[in-house]
Write a protein that holds these residues in place. Structure first.
Motif, PDB file in Angstrom:
ATOM      1  N   SER A   1       8.829   3.653  10.207  1.00  0.00           N
ATOM      2  CA  SER A   1       7.580   4.332  10.550  1.00  0.00           C
ATOM      3  C   SER A   1       7.846   5.322  11.667  1.00  0.00           C
ATOM      4  CB  SER A   1       6.512   3.320  10.984  1.00  0.00           C
ATOM      5  OG  SER A   1       6.884   2.714  12.218  1.00  0.00           O
ATOM      6  N   THR A   2       6.934   6.243  11.845  1.00  0.00           N
ATOM      7  CA  THR A   2       7.020   7.218  12.913  1.00  0.00           C
ATOM      8  C   THR A   2       5.616   7.537  13.411  1.00  0.00           C
ATOM      9  OG1 THR A   2       7.836   9.422  13.530  1.00  0.00           O
ATOM     10  CG2 THR A   2       6.955   9.175  11.309  1.00  0.00           C
ATOM     11  N   VAL A   3       5.507   7.807  14.695  1.00  0.00           N
ATOM     12  CA  VAL A   3       4.231   8.112  15.319  1.00  0.00           C
ATOM     13  C   VAL A   3       4.092   9.620  15.453  1.00  0.00           C
ATOM     14  CG1 VAL A   3       2.815   7.843  17.388  1.00  0.00           C
ATOM     15  CG2 VAL A   3       4.144   5.916  16.541  1.00  0.00           C
TER      16      VAL A   3
ATOM     17  N   LEU B   1      15.521  10.728   6.961  1.00  0.00           N
ATOM     18  CA  LEU B   1      14.416  11.185   6.117  1.00  0.00           C
ATOM     19  C   LEU B   1      13.199  11.540   6.958  1.00  0.00           C
ATOM     20  CD1 LEU B   1      12.683  11.539   3.586  1.00  0.00           C
ATOM     21  CD2 LEU B   1      12.503   9.044   3.440  1.00  0.00           C
ATOM     22  N   ILE B   2      12.874  10.709   7.939  1.00  0.00           N
ATOM     23  CA  ILE B   2      11.733  10.999   8.810  1.00  0.00           C
ATOM     24  C   ILE B   2      11.951  12.316   9.550  1.00  0.00           C
ATOM     25  CG2 ILE B   2      10.541  10.215  10.899  1.00  0.00           C
ATOM     26  CD1 ILE B   2      10.851   7.365   9.875  1.00  0.00           C
TER      27      ILE B   2
ATOM     28  N   VAL C   1      -0.597   5.881   5.767  1.00  0.00           N
ATOM     29  CA  VAL C   1      -1.051   6.434   7.046  1.00  0.00           C
ATOM     30  C   VAL C   1      -1.985   5.433   7.713  1.00  0.00           C
ATOM     31  CG1 VAL C   1      -2.421   8.262   8.132  1.00  0.00           C
ATOM     32  CG2 VAL C   1      -0.788   8.832   6.332  1.00  0.00           C
ATOM     33  N   THR C   2      -1.702   5.106   8.983  1.00  0.00           N
ATOM     34  CA  THR C   2      -2.518   4.147   9.736  1.00  0.00           C
ATOM     35  C   THR C   2      -2.714   4.680  11.155  1.00  0.00           C
ATOM     36  OG1 THR C   2      -0.644   2.865  10.591  1.00  0.00           O
ATOM     37  CG2 THR C   2      -1.512   2.237   8.427  1.00  0.00           C
ATOM     38  N   PRO C   3      -3.603   4.062  11.933  1.00  0.00           N
ATOM     39  CA  PRO C   3      -3.692   4.407  13.357  1.00  0.00           C
ATOM     40  C   PRO C   3      -2.373   4.139  14.069  1.00  0.00           C
ATOM     41  CG  PRO C   3      -5.645   3.202  12.661  1.00  0.00           C
ATOM     42  CD  PRO C   3      -4.681   3.154  11.513  1.00  0.00           C
ATOM     43  N   GLY C   4      -2.131   4.868  15.146  1.00  0.00           N
ATOM     44  CA  GLY C   4      -0.834   4.827  15.802  1.00  0.00           C
ATOM     45  C   GLY C   4      -0.465   3.495  16.411  1.00  0.00           C
TER      46      GLY C   4
END
Length: 293
Positions: free
Chosen positions: A100-102, A257-258, A161-164
């Motif tokens: 994941s990434t913020v 990839l991110i 996609v979710t909240p950080g």
């Protein structure tokens, strides 16, 4: 053709999967010009109103991106392109990584109106709509987190996609269940990788039980507190988890990839108010990676 517009090879891969009509026999305006405008905006992160005139009306580009994000058209196109790649043997199922990434949210991404409950019989809410709009508060301000599963060729298979501030481990099952690569020749869609890798954030008994049930081999290191808790329980704690350092070294693929996704400025920083529109933005950036490979 402008810089980084769809070239002929990319357009030939994409063209067969685009919708041909827009309700009641109407036809879409030139797909190639509009999609190039959408790609330009995602790559640069500029406001929609500042799109160069060579892409036509900015309103047309925005409306099509919003509409295709809402009804899931972008996701269907992405799955179709993935299916073509799988039929040609261009997907590396031997190792799929989750991470994941913020993303920081721009001030323009805040303030979306809360939709009132719709009356029975009315049109349902658009796909990917979230009551929280995928925005979370932290010391640095508003943030959104992108969770994804990527194959060995540095291309995403599924997105979320979710909240950080949401954790990684609870989202792993949802990410894996979103992997759906159809088979053009017929048969069940491919939904299961050969091997899965993830960092310590994905280590939980629930996740490991899910992977064993689906017979997915995995390399996820055990957290120190979990290892200590298992040892305190003695024989009731179960056996130590297996760990392959050689396979774990390939976890850098999903991290690379991110980095490739966040080259697009509209992905690295969220400008979209609605979560489903931002999800569509990340999907289009992912689609471009598949077309260019």
């Amino acid at each position: 053709m402008g810089r980084r517009d769809l070239n002929e090879t990319e357009w030939e891969r994409l063209k067969p999967h685009l919708p041909r009509s827009v309700g009641r026999g109407g036809r879409w305006k030139d797909h190639r010009q509009v999609i190039n405008g959408i790609l330009f905006r995602i790559r640069t992160g500029i406001p929609w109103r500042d799109l160069p005139r060579r892409f036509g009306s900015w309103q047309t580009c925005y409306d099509r991106h919003r509409r295709w994000s809402a009804d899931g058209t972008w996701e269907k196109i992405l799955q179709a392109v993935q299916a073509d790649a799988d039929a040609e043997g261009r997907i590396d199922w031997s190792m799929v990584g989750v991470d994941s990434t913020v993303c920081r949210a721009h001030q323009h991404a805040a303030g979306a109106r809360k939709q009132a409950p719709r009356k029975p019989g009315k049109r349902t809410r658009p796909a990917q709509h979230r009551a929280d709009e995928g925005l979370g508060r932290s010391r640095g301000g508003l943030t959104t987190k992108i969770h994804l599963a990527g194959e060995g060729g540095l291309r995403p298979l599924s997105l979320l996609v979710t909240p950080g501030q949401w954790g990684d481990a609870p989202q792993m099952i949802t990410i894996l269940e979103r992997i759906h690569v159809p088979r053009p020749a017929g048969g069940r869609a491919r939904t299961r990788p050969d091997h899965l890798s993830g960092d310590k954030a994905y280590s939980s008994r629930r996740n490991r039980r899910y992977l064993r049930r689906r017979q997915i081999r995995h390399t996820i290191p055990e957290r120190r507190d979990q290892r200590a808790h298992r040892r305190r329980r003695g024989s009731n704690g179960g056996r130590p988890t297996g760990f392959d350092a050689y396979r774990y070294a390939r976890r850098n693929e999903v991290e690379r990839l991110i980095n490739r996704l966040k080259i697009s400025r509209a992905v690295a920083m969220r400008f979209d108010k609605r979560a489903y529109v931002f999800h569509g933005t990340v999907t289009v950036a992912s689609l471009r990676l598949w077309l260019r490979s």
